[in-house]
Design a protein around this motif. Structure first.
Motif, PDB file in Angstrom:
ATOM      1  N   VAL A  48       0.845  -1.204   0.000  1.00 13.34           N
ATOM      2  CA  VAL A  48       0.000   0.000   0.000  1.00 13.34           C
ATOM      3  C   VAL A  48       0.874   1.246   0.000  1.00 13.34           C
ATOM      4  N   PRO A  49       0.696   2.134  -0.990  1.00 13.78           N
ATOM      5  CA  PRO A  49       1.494   3.367  -1.022  1.00 13.78           C
ATOM      6  C   PRO A  49       1.199   4.268   0.167  1.00 13.78           C
ATOM      7  N   ILE A  50       2.223   4.989   0.597  1.00 16.15           N
ATOM      8  CA  ILE A  50       2.031   6.040   1.606  1.00 16.15           C
ATOM      9  C   ILE A  50       2.749   7.290   1.112  1.00 16.15           C
ATOM     10  N   ALA A  51       2.009   8.418   1.094  1.00 16.70           N
ATOM     11  CA  ALA A  51       2.603   9.702   0.687  1.00 16.70           C
ATOM     12  C   ALA A  51       2.781  10.548   1.941  1.00 16.70           C
ATOM     13  N   GLY A  52       1.847  11.450   2.218  1.00 14.67           N
ATOM     14  CA  GLY A  52       1.955  12.259   3.445  1.00 14.67           C
ATOM     15  C   GLY A  52       1.551  11.486   4.694  1.00 14.67           C
ATOM     16  N   GLY A  53       0.774  10.436   4.510  1.00 13.65           N
ATOM     17  CA  GLY A  53       0.359   9.594   5.636  1.00 13.65           C
ATOM     18  C   GLY A  53      -0.819  10.136   6.434  1.00 13.65           C
ATOM     19  N   THR A  54      -1.379  11.276   6.045  1.00 14.59           N
ATOM     20  CA  THR A  54      -2.418  11.888   6.894  1.00 14.59           C
ATOM     21  C   THR A  54      -3.725  11.110   6.878  1.00 14.59           C
ATOM     22  N   ASP A  55      -3.983  10.385   5.814  1.00 14.89           N
ATOM     23  CA  ASP A  55      -5.149   9.508   5.804  1.00 14.89           C
ATOM     24  C   ASP A  55      -4.783   8.124   6.318  1.00 14.89           C
ATOM     25  N   ILE A  56      -3.686   7.603   5.826  1.00 16.49           N
ATOM     26  CA  ILE A  56      -3.395   6.189   6.099  1.00 16.49           C
ATOM     27  C   ILE A  56      -2.923   5.964   7.533  1.00 16.49           C
ATOM     28  N   MET A  57      -2.270   6.934   8.124  1.00 13.71           N
ATOM     29  CA  MET A  57      -1.788   6.743   9.501  1.00 13.71           C
ATOM     30  C   MET A  57      -2.949   6.656  10.491  1.00 13.71           C
ATOM     31  N   THR A 100       2.255  18.886  -1.903  1.00 14.62           N
ATOM     32  CA  THR A 100       1.474  19.077  -0.669  1.00 14.62           C
ATOM     33  C   THR A 100       0.574  20.312  -0.808  1.00 14.62           C
ATOM     34  N   TYR A 101      -0.366  20.432   0.117  1.00 10.85           N
ATOM     35  CA  TYR A 101      -1.246  21.608   0.121  1.00 10.85           C
ATOM     36  C   TYR A 101      -0.438  22.881   0.363  1.00 10.85           C
ATOM     37  N   THR A 102       0.553  22.791   1.218  1.00  8.63           N
ATOM     38  CA  THR A 102       1.395  23.964   1.478  1.00  8.63           C
ATOM     39  C   THR A 102       2.125  24.375   0.205  1.00  8.63           C
ATOM     40  N   VAL A 135      -8.017  22.766   3.658  1.00 12.19           N
ATOM     41  CA  VAL A 135      -7.818  21.373   4.104  1.00 12.19           C
ATOM     42  C   VAL A 135      -7.234  21.366   5.515  1.00 12.19           C
ATOM     43  N   GLY A 136      -7.896  20.649   6.419  1.00  7.54           N
ATOM     44  CA  GLY A 136      -7.385  20.466   7.778  1.00  7.54           C
ATOM     45  C   GLY A 136      -6.903  21.770   8.378  1.00  7.54           C
ATOM     46  N   ALA A 137      -5.635  21.772   8.779  1.00  9.54           N
ATOM     47  CA  ALA A 137      -4.959  22.982   9.243  1.00  9.54           C
ATOM     48  C   ALA A 137      -3.506  22.841   8.799  1.00  9.54           C
ATOM     49  N   GLY A 181      -0.061  16.490   3.879  1.00 10.88           N
ATOM     50  CA  GLY A 181      -1.051  15.896   2.977  1.00 10.88           C
ATOM     51  C   GLY A 181      -0.786  16.278   1.524  1.00 10.88           C
ATOM     52  N   THR A 182      -1.037  15.338   0.625  1.00  8.97           N
ATOM     53  CA  THR A 182      -0.709  15.557  -0.795  1.00  8.97           C
ATOM     54  C   THR A 182      -1.959  15.514  -1.675  1.00  8.97           C
ATOM     55  N   LEU A 183      -1.804  16.113  -2.846  1.00 11.80           N
ATOM     56  CA  LEU A 183      -2.885  16.087  -3.830  1.00 11.80           C
ATOM     57  C   LEU A 183      -3.171  14.641  -4.250  1.00 11.80           C
ATOM     58  N   GLY A 187      -2.699  11.949  -2.567  1.00 11.45           N
ATOM     59  CA  GLY A 187      -3.365  11.243  -1.461  1.00 11.45           C
ATOM     60  C   GLY A 187      -4.834  11.605  -1.378  1.00 11.45           C
ATOM     61  N   ASN A 188      -5.162  12.859  -1.637  1.00  9.47           N
ATOM     62  CA  ASN A 188      -6.563  13.293  -1.617  1.00  9.47           C
ATOM     63  C   ASN A 188      -7.343  12.570  -2.725  1.00  9.47           C
ATOM     64  N   ILE A 189      -6.712  12.435  -3.887  1.00  5.01           N
ATOM     65  CA  ILE A 189      -7.379  11.770  -5.019  1.00  5.01           C
ATOM     66  C   ILE A 189      -7.533  10.273  -4.733  1.00  5.01           C
ATOM     67  N   GLY A 217     -13.478  15.020  -0.211  1.00  4.79           N
ATOM     68  CA  GLY A 217     -12.131  15.482  -0.551  1.00  4.79           C
ATOM     69  C   GLY A 217     -12.196  16.879  -1.168  1.00  4.79           C
ATOM     70  N   ASP A 218     -11.499  17.823  -0.562  1.00  5.30           N
ATOM     71  CA  ASP A 218     -11.734  19.225  -0.931  1.00  5.30           C
ATOM     72  C   ASP A 218     -11.174  19.631  -2.287  1.00  5.30           C
ATOM     73  N   THR A 219     -10.142  18.947  -2.754  1.00  8.19           N
ATOM     74  CA  THR A 219      -9.606  19.362  -4.061  1.00  8.19           C
ATOM     75  C   THR A 219     -10.405  18.759  -5.216  1.00  8.19           C
ATOM     76  N   LEU A 268       0.145   3.671  -9.606  1.00 12.87           N
ATOM     77  CA  LEU A 268       0.362   4.877  -8.793  1.00 12.87           C
ATOM     78  C   LEU A 268      -0.214   6.078  -9.520  1.00 12.87           C
ATOM     79  N   ILE A 269      -0.690   7.064  -8.749  1.00 11.92           N
ATOM     80  CA  ILE A 269      -0.986   8.363  -9.348  1.00 11.92           C
ATOM     81  C   ILE A 269       0.350   9.080  -9.494  1.00 11.92           C
ATOM     82  N   LEU A 270       0.639   9.523 -10.707  1.00 13.45           N
ATOM     83  CA  LEU A 270       1.925  10.193 -10.955  1.00 13.45           C
ATOM     84  C   LEU A 270       1.786  11.705 -10.900  1.00 13.45           C
TER      85      LEU A 270
HETATM   86  C1  LIG Z   1      -6.910  15.945  11.052  1.00 13.43           C
HETATM   87  C2  LIG Z   1      -7.203  15.730   9.588  1.00 13.43           C
HETATM   88  C3  LIG Z   1      -7.891  16.709   8.892  1.00 13.43           C
HETATM   89  C4  LIG Z   1      -8.181  16.524   7.533  1.00 13.43           C
HETATM   90  N1  LIG Z   1      -8.862  17.492   6.876  1.00 13.43           N
HETATM   91  C5  LIG Z   1      -9.165  17.343   5.566  1.00 13.43           C
HETATM   92  C6  LIG Z   1      -9.895  18.343   4.879  1.00 13.43           C
HETATM   93  O1  LIG Z   1     -10.284  19.373   5.430  1.00 13.43           O
HETATM   94  N2  LIG Z   1     -10.185  18.131   3.558  1.00 13.43           N
HETATM   95  C7  LIG Z   1      -9.771  17.006   2.892  1.00 13.43           C
HETATM   96  O2  LIG Z   1     -10.035  16.874   1.687  1.00 13.43           O
HETATM   97  N3  LIG Z   1      -9.052  16.026   3.531  1.00 13.43           N
HETATM   98  C8  LIG Z   1      -8.759  16.171   4.847  1.00 13.43           C
HETATM   99  N4  LIG Z   1      -8.055  15.192   5.506  1.00 13.43           N
HETATM  100  C9  LIG Z   1      -7.674  13.987   4.786  1.00 13.43           C
HETATM  101  C10 LIG Z   1      -6.217  13.997   4.225  1.00 13.43           C
HETATM  102  O3  LIG Z   1      -5.385  14.898   4.886  1.00 13.43           O
HETATM  103  C11 LIG Z   1      -6.164  14.293   2.709  1.00 13.43           C
HETATM  104  O4  LIG Z   1      -7.005  13.398   1.996  1.00 13.43           O
HETATM  105  C12 LIG Z   1      -4.735  14.190   2.162  1.00 13.43           C
HETATM  106  O5  LIG Z   1      -4.691  14.798   0.891  1.00 13.43           O
HETATM  107  C13 LIG Z   1      -4.213  12.781   2.038  1.00 13.43           C
HETATM  108  O6  LIG Z   1      -2.928  12.857   1.453  1.00 13.43           O
HETATM  109  P1  LIG Z   1      -1.694  12.035   2.046  1.00 13.43           P
HETATM  110  O7  LIG Z   1      -0.528  12.333   1.198  1.00 13.43           O
HETATM  111  O8  LIG Z   1      -1.520  12.301   3.495  1.00 13.43           O
HETATM  112  O9  LIG Z   1      -2.223  10.553   1.810  1.00 13.43           O
HETATM  113  P2  LIG Z   1      -1.764   9.182   2.522  1.00 13.43           P
HETATM  114  O10 LIG Z   1      -2.368   9.093   3.882  1.00 13.43           O
HETATM  115  O11 LIG Z   1      -0.298   8.985   2.404  1.00 13.43           O
HETATM  116  O12 LIG Z   1      -2.496   8.165   1.540  1.00 13.43           O
HETATM  117  C14 LIG Z   1      -3.888   8.166   1.430  1.00 13.43           C
HETATM  118  C15 LIG Z   1      -4.329   7.079   0.448  1.00 13.43           C
HETATM  119  O13 LIG Z   1      -3.873   7.408  -0.850  1.00 13.43           O
HETATM  120  C16 LIG Z   1      -3.008   6.397  -1.353  1.00 13.43           C
HETATM  121  N5  LIG Z   1      -1.993   7.139  -2.120  1.00 13.43           N
HETATM  122  C17 LIG Z   1      -1.309   8.232  -1.707  1.00 13.43           C
HETATM  123  N6  LIG Z   1      -0.558   8.715  -2.710  1.00 13.43           N
HETATM  124  C18 LIG Z   1      -0.754   7.893  -3.775  1.00 13.43           C
HETATM  125  C19 LIG Z   1      -0.281   7.879  -5.121  1.00 13.43           C
HETATM  126  N7  LIG Z   1       0.589   8.801  -5.580  1.00 13.43           N
HETATM  127  N8  LIG Z   1      -0.713   6.901  -5.944  1.00 13.43           N
HETATM  128  C20 LIG Z   1      -1.611   5.971  -5.499  1.00 13.43           C
HETATM  129  N9  LIG Z   1      -2.101   5.936  -4.252  1.00 13.43           N
HETATM  130  C21 LIG Z   1      -1.685   6.888  -3.395  1.00 13.43           C
HETATM  131  C22 LIG Z   1      -2.509   5.640  -0.142  1.00 13.43           C
HETATM  132  O14 LIG Z   1      -2.185   4.306  -0.449  1.00 13.43           O
HETATM  133  C23 LIG Z   1      -3.730   5.717   0.763  1.00 13.43           C
HETATM  134  O15 LIG Z   1      -4.670   4.735   0.400  1.00 13.43           O
HETATM  135  C24 LIG Z   1      -7.745  15.348   6.870  1.00 13.43           C
HETATM  136  C25 LIG Z   1      -7.026  14.369   7.575  1.00 13.43           C
HETATM  137  C26 LIG Z   1      -6.753  14.553   8.930  1.00 13.43           C
HETATM  138  C27 LIG Z   1      -5.997  13.485   9.667  1.00 13.43           C
END
Ligand SMILES: Cc1cc2nc3c(=O)[nH]c(=O)nc-3n(C[C@H](O)[C@H](O)[C@H](O)COP(=O)(O)OP(=O)(O)OC[C@H]3O[C@@H](n4cnc5c(N)ncnc54)[C@H](O)[C@@H]3O)c2cc1C
Length: 285
Positions: free
Chosen positions: A26-35, A75-77, A99-101, A108-110, A112-114, A121-123, A164-166
């Motif tokens: 399972v891919p991990i990017a920023g980890g904000t969803d998966i963690m 990332t969003y930043t 997104v979040g704060a 968090g990454t674009l 990961g949001n997709i 998902g806000d984007t 993977l999303i590129l």
């Molecule tokens: C406190 C909190 C607040 C949040 N607030 C918001 C908000 O306001 N709006 C919002 O939209 N989201 C919010 N989120 C959700 C999250 O932050 C976003 O969806 C973020 O963009 C996820 O990106 P990431 O890089 O952290 O993903 P990860 O946690 O690394 O991965 C998420 C999923 O995407 C997959 N993945 C990641 N990158 C790729 C890739 N390149 N190719 C294929 N698969 C991939 C992973 O395998 C996993 O299944 C919040 C999360 C938290 C914990």
């Protein structure tokens, strides 16, 4: 808490593709969803994880022949700070800022949001409203999926398990305006009750709009386009009558649900009002 799964950290895309082909991983990017899932309380832990942090191919924001290209690991930043995004697509900057704060925006990454494919998902409405294309890759090569076809069902994507999303490609059209609005409980750390992006091309004050897109999140199982509202706005000028008709069409076509964040009725009424206001602001009346 269970032990963390082993993590592979490839530095080349070909290595990542080989690991994905050998799966499951399972891919991990920023980890904000998966963690959030790493405690094991929300379901089984991944057996292995694929850290994307060393894959340069997933980085960067660029302008290529009238197309804004964002690496999946942007990332969003980075979106908020990107001069290209601010100049060419402020609506995406606006979405990133909601997104979040700051902590989530820094990690968090674009991509990961997709890939998470949350209906909130806000984007995602911005991507639908701008006819974005998602470029995905695997050992079989690359392919392009239009954003509008990327979310077939609740939290499902068009990604195969070994893909993977590129990057994301957003065409920049002359004369196009894009607006973004999010309604949540608070100004930060709030999942959307309604999130909307609207785009159109304007050809002067007396001409009607063309290429209208009305995209929403949090009002259905997936991010959606609102065909009824788009039909009303296509070819129309942003008059009070147009705003009324578009808002009415949107309220009539939405089928949101009641859930912990909001009621169906609130979502329907607020969506219609947001669209009404966007048209009103565009018409300056
Ligand atoms: C406190 C909190 C607040 C949040 N607030 C918001 C908000 O306001 N709006 C919002 O939209 N989201 C919010 N989120 C959700 C999250 O932050 C976003 O969806 C973020 O963009 C996820 O990106 P990431 O890089 O952290 O993903 P990860 O946690 O690394 O991965 C998420 C999923 O995407 C997959 N993945 C990641 N990158 C790729 C890739 N390149 N190719 C294929 N698969 C991939 C992973 O395998 C996993 O299944 C919040 C999360 C938290 C914990």
């Amino acid at each position: 808490m269970p032990a963390e799964p082993p993590i592979e950290v490839p530095s080349r895309l070909s290595e990542a593709y080989a690991l994905l082909a050998a799966g499951p991983i399972v891919p991990i990017a920023g980890g904000t969803d998966i963690m959030v899932r790493i405690t094991g309380e929300l379901g089984p832990l991944p057996e292995r994880m694929l850290d994307l942090s060393r894959l340069d191919a997933l980085e960067g924001v660029a302008l290529e022949l009238g197309t804004l290209v964002l690496g999946a690991r942007t990332t969003y930043t980075e979106i908020r700070r990107s001069a290209l995004c601010r100049e060419h697509l402020p609506a995406l900057v606006g979405a990133a800022a909601t997104v979040g704060a700051v902590q989530i925006q820094n990690r968090g990454t674009l991509g990961g949001n997709i890939a998470t494919a949350s209906p909130a998902g806000d984007t995602l409405p911005v991507l639908l409203a701008t006819d974005a294309e998602i470029v995905v890759g695997s050992h079989r090569g690359e392919r392009i999926v239009p954003a509008v076809a990327f979310f077939p069902a609740y939290r499902r994507t068009a990604l195969a398990p070994d893909e993977l999303i590129l990057r994301v490609r957003i065409p920049l059209l002359t004369g196009r305006e894009v607006r973004f609005r999010k309604v949540g409980t608070r100004r930060a750390q709030a999942i959307s009750k309604v999130v909307m992006a609207v785009s159109w091309r304007s050809h002067g004050k007396t001409a009607g709009w063309s290429d209208v897109r009305v995209a929403l999140g949090s009002v259905a199982a997936t991010p959606i386009r609102a065909a009824g509202a788009e039909a009303v706005l296509e070819g129309a000028r942003p008059t009070p009558e147009t705003a009324d008709a578009a808002a009415e069409a949107l309220a009539a076509e939405l089928r949101p649900i009641d859930d912990v964040r909001s009621t169906a009725e609130y979502r329907r009424v607020v969506s219609a009002r947001i669209l009404h206001r966007i048209v009103r602001d565009a018409g300056s009346w």
